[in-house]
Design a protein around this motif. Structure first.
Motif, PDB file in Angstrom:
ATOM      1  N   HIS A  55      38.641  33.344  49.320  1.00  0.00           N
ATOM      2  CA  HIS A  55      38.330  33.538  48.005  1.00  0.00           C
ATOM      3  C   HIS A  55      37.351  32.629  47.222  1.00  0.00           C
ATOM      4  O   HIS A  55      37.116  32.868  46.152  1.00  0.00           O
ATOM      5  CB  HIS A  55      39.621  33.579  47.167  1.00  0.00           C
ATOM      6  CG  HIS A  55      40.587  34.881  47.519  1.00  0.00           C
ATOM      7  ND1 HIS A  55      40.102  36.213  47.299  1.00  0.00           N
ATOM      8  CD2 HIS A  55      41.538  35.012  48.520  1.00  0.00           C
ATOM      9  CE1 HIS A  55      41.092  37.005  47.788  1.00  0.00           C
ATOM     10  NE2 HIS A  55      42.050  36.287  48.419  1.00  0.00           N
ATOM     11  N   PRO A  68      38.288  40.435  46.558  1.00  0.00           N
ATOM     12  CA  PRO A  68      38.112  40.667  45.336  1.00  0.00           C
ATOM     13  C   PRO A  68      37.681  39.209  44.507  1.00  0.00           C
ATOM     14  O   PRO A  68      38.189  38.129  45.014  1.00  0.00           O
ATOM     15  CB  PRO A  68      39.312  41.090  44.891  1.00  0.00           C
ATOM     16  CG  PRO A  68      40.596  40.459  45.727  1.00  0.00           C
ATOM     17  CD  PRO A  68      39.732  40.276  47.050  1.00  0.00           C
ATOM     18  N   GLN A  69      37.293  39.312  43.304  1.00  0.00           N
ATOM     19  CA  GLN A  69      37.280  38.317  42.263  1.00  0.00           C
ATOM     20  C   GLN A  69      38.766  37.982  41.900  1.00  0.00           C
ATOM     21  O   GLN A  69      39.283  39.020  41.396  1.00  0.00           O
ATOM     22  CB  GLN A  69      36.292  38.337  41.097  1.00  0.00           C
ATOM     23  CG  GLN A  69      36.629  37.372  40.135  1.00  0.00           C
ATOM     24  CD  GLN A  69      35.672  37.179  38.973  1.00  0.00           C
ATOM     25  OE1 GLN A  69      35.238  36.283  38.617  1.00  0.00           O
ATOM     26  NE2 GLN A  69      35.186  38.257  38.640  1.00  0.00           N
ATOM     27  N   GLN A  73      42.872  36.658  37.045  1.00  0.00           N
ATOM     28  CA  GLN A  73      43.644  37.610  36.930  1.00  0.00           C
ATOM     29  C   GLN A  73      44.900  37.234  36.488  1.00  0.00           C
ATOM     30  O   GLN A  73      45.323  35.966  36.259  1.00  0.00           O
ATOM     31  CB  GLN A  73      43.853  37.966  38.530  1.00  0.00           C
ATOM     32  CG  GLN A  73      44.826  39.054  38.940  1.00  0.00           C
ATOM     33  CD  GLN A  73      44.216  40.562  38.237  1.00  0.00           C
ATOM     34  OE1 GLN A  73      44.607  40.778  36.965  1.00  0.00           O
ATOM     35  NE2 GLN A  73      43.235  41.128  38.741  1.00  0.00           N
ATOM     36  N   GLN A 167      35.278  42.676  37.721  1.00  0.00           N
ATOM     37  CA  GLN A 167      35.404  42.877  38.958  1.00  0.00           C
ATOM     38  C   GLN A 167      34.046  43.350  39.907  1.00  0.00           C
ATOM     39  O   GLN A 167      33.308  44.141  39.219  1.00  0.00           O
ATOM     40  CB  GLN A 167      36.624  43.761  39.374  1.00  0.00           C
ATOM     41  CG  GLN A 167      37.046  44.008  40.756  1.00  0.00           C
ATOM     42  CD  GLN A 167      37.261  42.452  41.308  1.00  0.00           C
ATOM     43  OE1 GLN A 167      36.448  41.886  41.888  1.00  0.00           O
ATOM     44  NE2 GLN A 167      38.744  41.990  40.963  1.00  0.00           N
ATOM     45  N   TYR A 171      34.050  46.063  45.407  1.00  0.00           N
ATOM     46  CA  TYR A 171      35.622  46.130  45.717  1.00  0.00           C
ATOM     47  C   TYR A 171      36.099  47.234  44.963  1.00  0.00           C
ATOM     48  O   TYR A 171      37.155  47.604  45.367  1.00  0.00           O
ATOM     49  CB  TYR A 171      36.078  44.525  45.424  1.00  0.00           C
ATOM     50  CG  TYR A 171      37.448  44.316  45.506  1.00  0.00           C
ATOM     51  CD1 TYR A 171      37.883  44.095  46.941  1.00  0.00           C
ATOM     52  CD2 TYR A 171      38.444  44.496  44.471  1.00  0.00           C
ATOM     53  CE1 TYR A 171      39.327  44.013  46.974  1.00  0.00           C
ATOM     54  CE2 TYR A 171      39.825  44.465  44.620  1.00  0.00           C
ATOM     55  CZ  TYR A 171      40.237  44.048  45.821  1.00  0.00           C
ATOM     56  OH  TYR A 171      41.563  43.917  46.023  1.00  0.00           O
ATOM     57  N   GLN A 175      38.760  49.784  46.814  1.00  0.00           N
ATOM     58  CA  GLN A 175      40.308  49.842  46.418  1.00  0.00           C
ATOM     59  C   GLN A 175      40.668  51.169  46.029  1.00  0.00           C
ATOM     60  O   GLN A 175      41.682  51.799  46.064  1.00  0.00           O
ATOM     61  CB  GLN A 175      40.566  48.876  45.411  1.00  0.00           C
ATOM     62  CG  GLN A 175      40.704  47.364  45.989  1.00  0.00           C
ATOM     63  CD  GLN A 175      41.584  47.238  47.197  1.00  0.00           C
ATOM     64  OE1 GLN A 175      42.633  47.280  47.138  1.00  0.00           O
ATOM     65  NE2 GLN A 175      41.100  46.830  48.306  1.00  0.00           N
ATOM     66  N   SER A 211      32.895  47.694  36.140  1.00  0.00           N
ATOM     67  CA  SER A 211      32.239  46.541  36.717  1.00  0.00           C
ATOM     68  C   SER A 211      31.356  45.799  35.666  1.00  0.00           C
ATOM     69  O   SER A 211      31.088  44.753  36.046  1.00  0.00           O
ATOM     70  CB  SER A 211      31.259  46.683  38.093  1.00  0.00           C
ATOM     71  OG  SER A 211      29.883  47.423  37.530  1.00  0.00           O
TER      72      SER A 211
END
Length: 248
Positions: A55, A68-69, A73, A167, A171, A175, A211
């Protein structure tokens, strides 16, 4: 066991995918415990060291969609995902070893590292989509996604719904496809059913729009920012370690 959106439907969806009732109970119990603990962000910084390999120290990961970023979060989302991966309610072979009690610790360490990550500033230059169909993407987001993820993609900490603003585009695609196919087994059953009818054009346009939802300025890193908590060897380990250490 406390269940959020989806209720019994989530249980049946997970059990039919091979998730054990024991795993659901274990994860739910650990989530509730971690949520009620007082986090120690300084200890979270130490715990986060094991996460930086994938990460990165800033929590921005890579734009190719592999990771992911996670900076910024919702802490409750991070707690739930860590508990789900550890209990094997979510398949993630790469992360599974890093969530073991030996490496990660218990509920306190989960609370600590989640608090640390959630406070990291977000990437001001995340990877966005091509921008070809944003009008459709915005309309779809408002009609299909905003009710749960929020009008600005801010998520919902109470219901463990992730923040998706800022995000990385690839990614989001990865997902979305995994949720639709059932590969991401801990996804909300309502969302799984809802996105089945999305066409490829609709999927790419709405994720392109997502995004581009910019986080609030106070959540973004300043230009050129690097996480001062981690030295250069945590950012480029193979370039900075002495030769004798690399050979060990």
């Amino acid at each position: 066991m406390m269940l959020k959106r989806g209720g019994v439907g989530v249980v049946f969806a997970l059990l039919s995918s091979g998730v054990s009732a024991q795993g659901l109970e274990e994860a739910a119990r650990e989530v509730e415990e971690a949520l009620h603990l007082t986090p120690d962000a300084e200890n979270g910084r130490k715990v986060y060291m094991v996460c930086t390999v994938c990460h990165r120290p800033e929590g921005w990961a890579s734009p190719d969609g592999m990771y992911p970023q996670i900076a910024g979060q919702q802490a409750s989302v991070l707690i739930k995902q860590l508990a789900d991966i550890r209990a094997r309610n979510r398949d993630n072979p790469t992360m599974l070893p890093f969530t073991s009690p030996r490496l990660l610790g218990g509920a306190q360490e989960i609370a600590d590292v989640a608090a640390y990550i959630s406070a990291l500033p977000m990437n001001p230059n995340n990877m966005v989509g091509p921008g070809f169909d944003l009008e459709l993407g915005e309309r779809l987001y408002k009609d299909e996604c905003a009710e749960c993820h929020g009008p600005a993609g801010e998520g919902d900490k109470k219901d463990h719904i992730p923040l998706i603003q800022g995000q990385n585009y690839f990614y989001l695609i990865r997902q979305f496809d995994w949720i639709r196919s059932g590969k991401r087994r801990n996804a909300d059953s309502k969302m799984v059913k809802q996105i089945q009818r999305f066409t490829p054009r609709e999927e790419y346009s709405v994720l392109d729009y997502v995004s581009r939802i910019r986080p609030p300025e106070n959540k973004l890193a300043q230009p050129g920012w690097q996480n001062p908590d981690f030295p250069d060897y945590a950012r480029h380990p193979w370039q900075t370690l002495p030769a004798y250490q690399m050979a060990r």
